[in-house]
Design an enzyme around this catalytic site. Structure first.
Site, PDB file in Angstrom:
ATOM      1  N   GLU A  74       0.789  -1.312   0.072  1.00  5.94           N
ATOM      2  CA  GLU A  74      -0.092   0.135   0.060  1.00  5.94           C
ATOM      3  C   GLU A  74       0.928   1.211   0.074  1.00  5.94           C
ATOM      4  O   GLU A  74       0.516   2.242  -0.764  1.00  5.94           O
ATOM      5  CB  GLU A  74      -0.943   0.062   1.226  1.00  5.94           C
ATOM      6  CG  GLU A  74      -2.129  -1.043   1.085  1.00  5.94           C
ATOM      7  CD  GLU A  74      -1.769  -2.426   1.275  1.00  5.94           C
ATOM      8  OE1 GLU A  74      -0.560  -2.889   1.905  1.00  5.94           O
ATOM      9  OE2 GLU A  74      -2.477  -3.228   1.342  1.00  5.94           O
ATOM     10  N   HIS A 143     -11.235  -5.990   9.590  1.00  2.04           N
ATOM     11  CA  HIS A 143     -12.018  -5.593   8.297  1.00  2.04           C
ATOM     12  C   HIS A 143     -13.209  -5.196   8.173  1.00  2.04           C
ATOM     13  O   HIS A 143     -14.181  -5.414   7.154  1.00  2.04           O
ATOM     14  CB  HIS A 143     -12.105  -7.175   7.697  1.00  2.04           C
ATOM     15  CG  HIS A 143     -10.803  -7.842   7.362  1.00  2.04           C
ATOM     16  ND1 HIS A 143      -9.975  -8.411   8.086  1.00  2.04           N
ATOM     17  CD2 HIS A 143     -10.150  -7.970   6.074  1.00  2.04           C
ATOM     18  CE1 HIS A 143      -8.653  -8.893   7.505  1.00  2.04           C
ATOM     19  NE2 HIS A 143      -8.941  -8.533   6.090  1.00  2.04           N
TER      20      HIS A 143
END
Lengths: 348, 339
Positions: A74, A143
């Site tokens: 990322e 998540h």
């Protein structure tokens, strides 16, 4: 590129309905056709089409050079989007789950968000960072977060949270055309994915041609006179459900969908509270130091005299638990919202 | 080792069955007895078993989001792990963690659902061992899709420069969700990344559990003897989608068939037979594994679900007063979820 703003009422005149993911993809495809400088980078966005269907079908039309699968890194690819944007391109970088923001956060909040300011305005960063947010499917604490407030708290990024297909498309057109970094947070439960059923609300009529929705224009989803319910994302639909339930008891709730957090349409909220006198703010993010506190503060700053009651409905400062009974406990549902509205009215 | 591998495979086959219950014919991730995502590790058994054979309870393991085979091999409590996966009160994490977030401090096992982010904590466990002058070691497991993350590369460097007893085990199953390995890295032999940190790197091919065992013995022995960290890359294979419900449209049938053909369990079984282990012994190992798995699953399913109010506990180990016991919002305690 023809830009036109539409009155939301006009959307109902279109009889073609799309899921939120299809509406997002349609806007991205349109912008990519119009402008060769637009490209999309992320994990599993090409062959897979995005884990949450955020890029479904784009690879076939645009190929791997413009729909780019990237290694799981990322920092590198979000930072690369910053660099490409500063070089004048219009990248869209997808952070698969917003919960992974920490991995690339320096590139997000020290580079993407601040370079315009630190350069005294000589550098612009015209990129979009998309990310899936939200729980309600038992995926636990790494998540399931919404984190709306985190991005809105740090200056330099525009923050968009669509709740319907119509808004998702119009806001995406804006986001890509905007010369600033835009964080576009889409709720998984609203996307219309086969394996994660959406409520009825987000699938709406969507015009085929392009249109924009101005950032900072909250949408009054339901007019009412008794109490103002301010919310965003999935909870727009839960608030509307709550409002329907309350209407059965003669309580008339006004429901406001913020649509963007930066800029924030304080005026619409304040005008509504001036009318109703009561404010309930609903958020799927954590309660403390977040959206609920901010909205209440803004109304209090400029309209304290109008305020008769305030209630906040949000995740009670605990990480999202895995097991269903506990997740249901902490993520607000329609009943939590009706309870809050009744409390704001002083009902039992 | 064979027993750990067979137990893990049978465990996952049963989990798969349970997971799909209530999710068919239309797959809805939020339906059925097992909540959330489920990432199965069938095909990865050689790595967990081959490495963990050399570990003691006081050695630390950090696992990624695909943890079951490693947990089984490390000796994580199978019943409580299963209860956790089913989201039950008596699960390892009281139903708060789920299958990607299994913690069993009794055997120093921890997980993270974020790619490569288990590596730094393994370095920390190694650092603690060094500071306390013990001979325990730490092993960080990760996938080949994780080897480009800063957390992994920074951990290699810190472990090397501090000479810490850490072994990094890269499980190379050729796929990071839909990304094949050749589009993730140009370094075919991931063990060569160790060169950049001046530490030993070994790659084991072909799902060979015995070769993993041998290579891990050397790496873990080296760590235990305070000779520093190592990198071990292990070829495994992915027999299923990245997660349950993954249609794998991006993957060719040939690739799937090739993965099936190179099964580590079959391979080890052939090795055992070649060393005169008879059918009866193999059958006994298989049936005792099956019993253990069945017992864990049955036990887990009988366990109660957590009380909703338990969601407010455990945010802090030492809760500031008025924080974790406060009622959320204005809802009455009986207010439940709507979906």
């Amino acid at each position: 590129m023809a830009q036109q703003e539409r009155d939301p009422a006009e959307e109902r005149q279109t009889d073609r309905s799309l899921t939120m993911s299809r509406a997002m993809v349609e806007a991205i495809a349109h912008e990519m056709r119009e402008d060769d400088e637009v490209f999309y980078m992320g994990e599993d966005v090409a062959d897979y089409g995005g884990i949450f269907d955020s890029t479904e079908g784009l690879l076939e039309e645009f190929g791997r050079d413009r729909i780019m699968d990237v290694p799981i890194s990322e920092t590198a690819y979000i930072g690369a989007a910053v660099g490409a944007a500063q070089a004048g391109m219009r990248p869209i970088a997808e952070l698969m789950f917003v919960d992974f923001f920490g991995v690339g956060m320096d590139q997000i909040y020290n580079q993407m968000a601040k370079n315009t300011y630190m350069s005294g305005g000589s550098v612009s960063v015209p990129m979009v960072l998309t990310a899936a947010v939200g729980g309600t499917y038992n995926d636990a604490a790494q998540h399931s977060q919404a984190l709306y407030g985190t991005f809105a708290h740090l200056p330099g990024m525009k923050v968009v949270v669509p709740s319907t297909a119509y808004d998702a498309k119009g806001l995406m057109h804006n986001a890509i055309r905007d010369d600033d970094p835009v964080v576009y947070l889409f709720h998984k439960r609203l996307m219309g994915i086969g394996w994660l059923p959406a409520p009825d609300g987000p699938k709406t009529p969507v015009p085929e041609d392009d249109y924009t929705i101005p950032f900072g224009s909250a949408d009054v989803k339901r007019e009412g006179t008794d109490v103002t319910v301010v919310t965003l994302g999935l909870h727009v639909h839960r608030a509307l459900e709550a409002a329907d339930d309350l209407a059965d008891d003669g309580i008339d709730a006004e429901v406001i969908d913020l649509r963007t957090l930066v800029p924030l349409d304080t005026e619409t909220v304040r005008d509504s509270v001036a009318k109703t006198g009561r404010l309930v703010v609903v958020d799927e993010d954590y309660r403390s130091f977040g959206v609920t506190g901010e909205i209440v503060a803004r109304v209090a700053e400029d309209g304290l005299a109008d305020l008769e009651a305030v209630e906040r409905v949000a995740v009670p400062d605990v990480p999202l638990p895995y097991a269903r009974p506990m997740e249901n406990e902490v993520i607000p549902d329609a009943e939590d919202i009706t309870d809050a509205v009744r409390a704001a009215r002083g009902d039992e | 080792m064979y027993e750990a591998m067979v137990t893990a495979r049978q465990y996952e086959e049963r989990l798969q069955e349970e997971y799909l219950e209530g999710k068919q014919p239309a797959f809805d991730i939020s339906a059925g007895p097992i909540p959330g995502e489920l990432h199965l590790a069938a095909g990865h058994e050689a790595s967990g078993a081959g490495v963990c054979q050399h570990l003691r309870d006081d050695d630390t393991v950090t696992a990624p989001h695909r943890p079951h085979h490693i947990a089984v091999a490390k000796g994580v409590d199978l019943k409580r792990m299963t209860a956790e996966i089913f989201g039950r009160e008596t699960g390892l994490s009281k139903g708060k963690g789920g299958h990607m977030h299994l913690f069993d401090p009794d055997v120093n096992f921890a997980c993270s659902g974020i790619i490569a982010e288990g590596c730094p904590p393994a370095v920390g466990a190694g650092l603690a061992a060094k500071k306390r002058n013990t001979d325990s070691v730490a092993v960080a497991f990760l996938g080949e899709g994780a080897i480009d993350q800063g957390a992994f590369l920074e951990s290699l460097n810190l472990a090397a420069v501090q000479n810490l007893p850490v072994v990094f085990v890269v499980e190379d199953n050729d796929w990071a969700i839909s990304m094949p390995k050749d589009r993730v890295t140009d370094v075919k032999n991931g063990a060569r990344r160790a060169d950049g940190f001046d530490m030993p790197g070994t790659r084991v091919d072909a799902d060979d559990a015995v070769a993993v065992y041998e290579a891990a013995r050397e790496a873990i022995g080296r760590a235990r003897d305070r000779n520093g960290p190592s990198l071990l890359e292990v070829q495994v294979h992915r027999r299923m989608g990245h997660f349950m419900g993954d249609p794998e449209a991006y993957r060719s049938d040939e690739d799937k068939a090739a993965a099936e053909r190179r099964d580590s369990i079959d391979r080890l079984e052939s090795d055992l037979r070649a060393h005169d282990v008879d059918d009866e012994t193999i059958d006994e190992l298989r049936s005792s594994a099956r019993e253990r798995v069945e017992e864990a699953i049955e036990w887990a399913k009988e366990q109660p679900e957590p009380e909703p109010a338990a969601a407010h506990e455990d945010v802090f180990s030492n809760p500031p007063s008025g924080v974790t016991d406060s009622e959320p919002n204005v809802a009455e305690p009986e207010a439940g979820g709507d979906d």
